[in-house]
Every structure is written in C-alpha cells, then in structure tokens.
Design an enzyme around this catalytic site. Structure first.
Site, PDB file in Angstrom:
ATOM      1  N   TYR A   1      37.742  47.130  28.031  1.00  0.00           N
ATOM      2  CA  TYR A   1      36.685  48.026  28.504  1.00  0.00           C
ATOM      3  C   TYR A   1      35.964  47.488  29.733  1.00  0.00           C
ATOM      4  CZ  TYR A   1      37.011  49.756  23.647  1.00  0.00           C
ATOM      5  OH  TYR A   1      37.440  50.237  22.438  1.00  0.00           O
TER       6      TYR A   1
ATOM      7  N   HIS B   1      44.781  46.022  19.672  1.00  0.00           N
ATOM      8  CA  HIS B   1      44.356  47.202  20.404  1.00  0.00           C
ATOM      9  C   HIS B   1      45.536  48.102  20.798  1.00  0.00           C
ATOM     10  CE1 HIS B   1      41.148  48.641  23.547  1.00  0.00           C
ATOM     11  NE2 HIS B   1      41.693  49.640  22.863  1.00  0.00           N
TER      12      HIS B   1
END
Length: 438
Positions: A74, A142
């Site tokens: 992110y 992820h």
C-alpha cells in the site's frame, strides 16, 4: 435523553491491554471492526503525506477502534500508520498491547510477487521497523491467487517459523479474491501442516451485489478447513457500488466489472435516489450489519468499537456472541466520524442495545431507532438486488485469464513477475463516501 450519566469520563484514559496469551484463538480477541489503511496510498490520494493520518489514527483509537490493517504493497501506508502509532499521545494512552496491527507479505508491486522464505523474513523485519513495533498481530500472504500453491505453503511455513522461533508475529493467514482458491489453499495448509490458518481475508465477496462469502463455497468451506476468522473487506465491491461509478484514478479504469454490470449498478443507484438514499450508504450499512450475523461463525468476540470517545465496551455489552469481522477504510476525519455513528447505531440494534445505550447516557430509544433503520435498509437492499437481477452473485476472474503469466507465477519460491493484474481494493481502496448522520 436518558437520565443516567455517562459511564466513562470524557478524558483520555490509559487503555487496557488485549487479553492475549500464547494459544489464545484469534476469534477470542480480534475486534469486529478493523480500520483499513490502504487509503494511506498514492493510488487513492494524490498526496497521502498531506493527509492528517496522525489525527485520523488518534481519533480512531479514541472512538474505540483497536485494529489496523495495512501492507507493504500500500505505498507509504505502513510508514504513515507507524508514525501515527508512535506519537507520544498514542504511546502514553494506547499501549501497544491494547490494539492490533495486521499486515501482509508477498505482494511487492502491481505485477511483482515474492513469496520466498528469504523475502518473507525480510518483509517482516521491514514492517516491524516501519510500524515501530516489536511484534505483528496478524500477517497475511497477500493476494494468493497470483502465485502457486507451493509458494503459498512455503510462505505460511516461514511465517510460522518466525512466529515460533522469533516471536515477532502471532497469527498467520492468507488474503485474496477467488473463494475457490482461498478454500483450496486453506485445505492444503491444513492437510500439509496439520495446523489450520488463523485467518482468511476475502474482499468484495459479501456485498449487496455478491454474498458468496456467506455460502457453502465461502465460510462453510473455510470453517471445514479449520480457519478461525474470516474478515470481510471491500463492502462496496472495489468501489463498484457507488452512485458515481467505479473510481478512476492515476492508474486508469482498473475495475473488472463489465459495462452491463455497471449499467445495472447505475439503475440500482437511481432506485435508491428515488427513495431518498444513496446506494453506497445502503451498501455499506447492509454489508456491515448483515455480516455481523452471517459471518458470526467465523467472527470474533473481541471488544467492539463503541464509537463514543473513551467509552470502552466489552463484547458482552452487545450480546456476548461472536460477531462477523469487517474491514473498512477512511482517509478523512468526517468519514471516520460518520462511519462510527453508523457502526454505533448498528451495535445499538444488537441484543442488549437498549440497556447499553441507557447506561452510556445516550438516547433511550437508540435500540428502537437502530431496529427501524435496519428494516429500512433491508427493504431497500432487496430492491437493489431486484434491480441488479442476473448480476447478483456474479464474480469476476482473478487474475484474468488473458493477463496471467503462469510460467512466472510457478517459479520456485513464488518469485517473479506477472503481467500487470488490476489493482485489488488494497491497491485501489474504497472511495470517499459521505454517510448521512442517521
């Protein structure tokens, strides 16, 4: 208003630690509302460093939020969250043991993944430094659908080695979109290691448009694989369920929804407008409120976020049962305030809500209001689903068949690149939503 004075003082109080000890199930302590910080990212905000992330995190903690979800993928999210959690005010008032940090490993960039043990260990060390913490509560692999099952299994083993030998993380999970992949990987981990995953985070699979996560291919299969907690993320379906349509930022139009699906959503938005509501408001409240019950079997008994400054609340105060866990992100104080008002109203509608409201000095009819609002949202939600018609339950391919680069994904250790997939909601978070104060 109730005559009873507020249960707690409107002043900072040192917050109590989470009742954790080795062997405690995640479902016993994880809060049902998690603050997603993917919004602290260039892909959502032009300049995330210009956001008042320090104030936002402090306000979130003050209003009872006790869990923050982030990722190295992110952009500056981990760094900004870590800086916010390292301020003197937070360190003094909110000991590290009083809140959760959830982060991820494996996805480096939009088309770059590395699930190798060496990179997993390096990523954990970097996250610890960025977040100014000695341990991480939950670490996910992820976007697991973009790498091979062998790579995921290897990464899970390495995370558990770090957990057991180094003690710098506590719980291990996976995240991604396709439920069949999440289910098969959860089964693989249990079969090959004899230990189930602590958490599997799914996104865009329990929304007004698609409730597959609540079905047999979702939580039922994950429960059978021994998964303890299944957080539901992206209640707007990667920004699909909005009046203004899917978000289009610097990365262009990333959303996989077809033109026909988008048109059906537009018609659903018109339907909500005709009844004095916004589609995104109905979608968010429906997902949060409904998942509390539908996701309870893979939920948690952690303390809920009260939404009232400095008022700590136990799970017993809202019925005592497990509550489905949701992840929702905001990037500005007004969004947080309105989200917490909606969340507080949802909690008021649970068992014991009337008594809790009175004890807290809030309106004695808050429970009645919450119940009526729940019924209204349910009615409009059913109307939205009628308008969506054949698109209800539709899911898209992830990764898209024409974009996947199978050879790269199958490299040993999960290292390599794939042709650029669309960003997940982690990379392109939920758009700003104006939630009415009701």
């Amino acid at each position: 208003m109730a005559a009873t004075p507020p249960a707690t003082a409107d002043a900072p109080q040192v917050q109590r630690p989470v009742a954790y000890e080795k062997g405690t199930p995640l479902s016993a302590i994880l809060p049902p509302l998690i603050f997603g910080t993917a919004t602290f990212n260039h892909q959502y905000n032009d300049d995330p460093y210009a956001l008042d992330t320090t104030g936002l995190v402090s306000d979130a903690l003050t209003h009872g939020i006790r869990a923050f979800d982030t990722s190295p993928y992110y952009g500056p999210s981990e760094t900004l969250l870590g800086a916010a959690l390292a301020t003197p005010f937070v360190r003094t008032t909110f000991p590290r043991s009083s809140y959760f940090i959830l982060t991820k490993v494996g996805r480096i960039a939009e088309a770059h993944f590395d699930y190798s043990p060496a990179w997993v260990a390096q990523s954990i060390a970097r996250s610890l430094a960025r977040l100014h913490t000695s341990y991480l509560d939950v670490v996910y692999c992820h976007d697991v659908e973009f790498v091979s099952p062998a790579a995921v299994l290897g990464a899970v083993r390495e995370l558990r080695r770090i957990r057991d030998e180094e003690g710098t993380l506590r719980y291990v999970g996976i995240s991604g979109y396709p439920l069949d992949v999440l289910g098969s990987l959860a089964e693989l981990v249990l079969r090959e290691t004899g230990e189930p995953l602590d958490a599997v985070m799914s996104y865009a699979n329990f929304t007004l448009q698609n409730e597959a996560l609540a079905g047999p291919k979702g939580i039922q299969r994950l429960r059978n694989a021994g998964v303890d907690v299944v957080p539901n993320a992206s209640p707007l379906g990667m920004g699909l369920l909005r009046r203004q349509g899917v978000p289009v930022g610097a990365l262009g139009d990333f959303h996989p929804a077809s033109r026909a699906l988008r048109q059906a959503v537009r018609q659903a938005s018109d339907f909500c407008d005709a009844h004095g509501e916004k589609l995104e408001v109905i979608a968010i409240r429906y997902a949060l409120e409904t998942w509390l019950a539908r996701g309870a079997s893979v939920g948690s008994r952690g303390d809920p976020a009260s939404g009232v400054p400095w008022q700590q609340e136990s799970n017993e105060a809202v019925g005592g049962t497990k509550l489905g866990v949701s992840v929702i992100g905001v990037s500005r104080a007004p969004e947080l305030e309105k989200t917490m008002l909606v969340w507080r109203s949802i909690l008021d509608g649970l068992e014991g809500g009337r008594e809790t409201a009175i004890r807290a000095g809030r309106w004695s009819r808050a429970y009645e209001w919450a119940q009526n609002r729940k019924r209204a949202v349910q009615i409009l939600s059913e109307g939205v689903q009628e308008v969506l018609g054949e698109w209800v339950g539709y899911t898209w391919e992830s990764p898209p068949e024409e974009k996947g680069s199978k050879g790269e994904k199958e490299k040993e250790g999960g290292q390599g690149r794939v042709e650029a997939p669309w960003p997940t909601p982690d990379a392109s978070p939920e758009p700003e939503v104006s939630i009415p104060l009701r």
